[in-house]
Write an enzyme that holds these catalytic residues in place. Structure first.
Site, mmCIF file in Angstrom:
data_model
loop_
_atom_site.group_PDB
_atom_site.id
_atom_site.type_symbol
_atom_site.label_atom_id
_atom_site.label_comp_id
_atom_site.label_asym_id
_atom_site.label_seq_id
_atom_site.Cartn_x
_atom_site.Cartn_y
_atom_site.Cartn_z
ATOM 1 C CD GLN A 30 -2.918 -1.204 2.296
ATOM 2 O OE1 GLN A 30 -2.972 -0.300 3.113
ATOM 3 N NE2 GLN A 30 -3.638 -2.315 2.415
ATOM 4 C CG ASP A 77 -2.791 0.102 8.439
ATOM 5 O OD1 ASP A 77 -2.807 -0.830 7.616
ATOM 6 O OD2 ASP A 77 -3.821 0.565 8.945
ATOM 7 C CG HIS A 91 -7.202 -0.192 12.861
ATOM 8 N ND1 HIS A 91 -6.205 0.712 12.575
ATOM 9 C CD2 HIS A 91 -7.282 -1.020 11.775
ATOM 10 C CE1 HIS A 91 -5.703 0.470 11.381
ATOM 11 N NE2 HIS A 91 -6.328 -0.583 10.880
ATOM 12 C CG HIS A 114 -8.738 -9.035 6.383
ATOM 13 N ND1 HIS A 114 -9.844 -8.192 6.453
ATOM 14 C CD2 HIS A 114 -7.745 -8.306 5.824
ATOM 15 C CE1 HIS A 114 -9.520 -7.010 5.956
ATOM 16 N NE2 HIS A 114 -8.257 -7.051 5.562
ATOM 17 C CE1 TYR A 164 -5.172 -7.045 1.217
ATOM 18 C CE2 TYR A 164 -4.581 -6.998 3.542
ATOM 19 C CZ TYR A 164 -4.942 -6.339 2.377
ATOM 20 O OH TYR A 164 -5.063 -4.968 2.383
#
Length: 335
Positions: A19, A251, A200, A136, A74
């Site tokens: 990401q 993250d 989180h 997940h 994932y």
């Protein structure tokens, strides 16, 4: 005064390295819009792209003072091996948190059964790589999956990491399906314990915080990502008041800087409490290192050096170095 001082290396307990490629993009007006762009990127990646891209991201982490990473993965089994190879090439300690995905998301992320998932996990584990179970989320894993995975993690003494309470919609959907909130469901399914880390917990209520405390579970907070995605404010003071251990993660890797994560964590606590020094500096440094290592099941990991001659620390009294590091420095003072 010494030129450098050693500290335990910072531990990135929650990373989705791919990401990093989304940093700076503005698609999507909320988390769910961003998620669409993220899934589109995830769908396109090959093992070769994962390896080359992750090497760069892991080198950035090392340069920023992270010496160990929990990669919440994932993208598929071949890509999992590529991520491990990238960590070895970069020189960072890795714990592969292989995601269990029973429904939703991308086809490449899903397994047909818990048995298939555990076979994948053990395939990676057999290579000598440290692994953890990662259902997940309660969206991605039905209750029976959560029950089996919770039991397996406890039996094998493996870390278990799971996203929960990141978004109000996630809570609403869990209530509609199960009649309980996400962390309540995790408790009922046997997924909480000293080996468990909830990612989180931004919107956790009082009952859920009680359950985390009662079960000895940790929370991994990811303040720069939570800010970037508009998730909300982590209940930092409430977590401390309940005695719940906190660790940090980069993250989505929109920023790679453990000091910024810690500074934002305390900044959130200060703004909500209307006062200073809500979380002590020693506790913050523990969140950045020891708690993350414990969440990943690490007993040893490399130290990091603080450059005391850096302009950010010029003129700082020796007794104030740790506080100045957290509140006045960026990762460029670390090596």
């Amino acid at each position: 005064m010494a030129e450098t001082v050693s500290l335990p290396g910072f531990v990135n307990a929650h990373s989705h390295a791919f990401q990093r490629a989304l940093r700076g993009r503005t698609e999507g007006d909320d988390f769910w819009g961003w998620r669409d762009a993220m899934l589109e990127l995830a769908e396109s990646l090959t093992p070769e792209q994962v390896r080359s891209g992750y090497v760069q991201v892991y080198r950035e982490m090392l340069a920023a003072g992270y010496t160990a990473v929990g990669e919440f993965h994932y993208l598929g089994l071949a890509e999992a091996h590529a991520a491990v190879e990238a960590a070895a090439e970069a020189g960072i300690e890795i714990v592969l948190l292989l995601a269990a995905y029973g429904r939703g998301g991308l086809e490449r992320s899903r397994q047909s059964s818990v048995a298939e998932y555990l076979e994948e996990l053990e395939t990676v584990r057999a290579t000598g790589v440290r692994v953890g179970l990662a259902p997940h989320s309660v969206r991605a894993c039905p209750r029976d999956w959560l029950e089996e995975l919770g039991a397996y993690a406890a039996r094998e003494s493996l870390p278990l990491h799971v996203h929960a309470d990141e978004q109000p919609r996630e809570i609403e959907e869990c209530l509609a399906e199960h009649g309980v909130r996400p962390i309540e469901l995790l408790a009922e399914a046997g997924c909480l314990g000293p080996h468990a880390t909830v990612i989180h917990a931004t919107h956790a209520d009082e009952r859920e915080l009680d359950l985390l405390a009662e079960n000895g579970a940790r929370v991994c907070v990811c303040p720069t990502t939570e800010a970037n995605l508009g998730d909300g404010f982590v209940p930092a003071q409430e977590l401390c008041d309940h005695g719940i251990g906190m660790c940090v993660g980069s993250d989505s890797n929109v920023r790679i800087d453990p000091l910024e994560e810690l500074r934002e964590l305390e900044g959130i606590a200060r703004r909500r409490a209307g006062r200073r020094n809500v979380i002590s500096v020693s506790t913050l440094l523990c969140c950045g290192a020891d708690e993350g290592a414990a969440a990943l099941g690490l007993e040893r990991w490399p130290d990091v050096e603080v450059d005391l001659g850096h302009p950010s620390l010029t003129g700082v009294e020796p007794q104030d170095v740790h506080a100045a590091l957290v509140f006045g420095c960026s990762a460029e003072v670390l090596s």
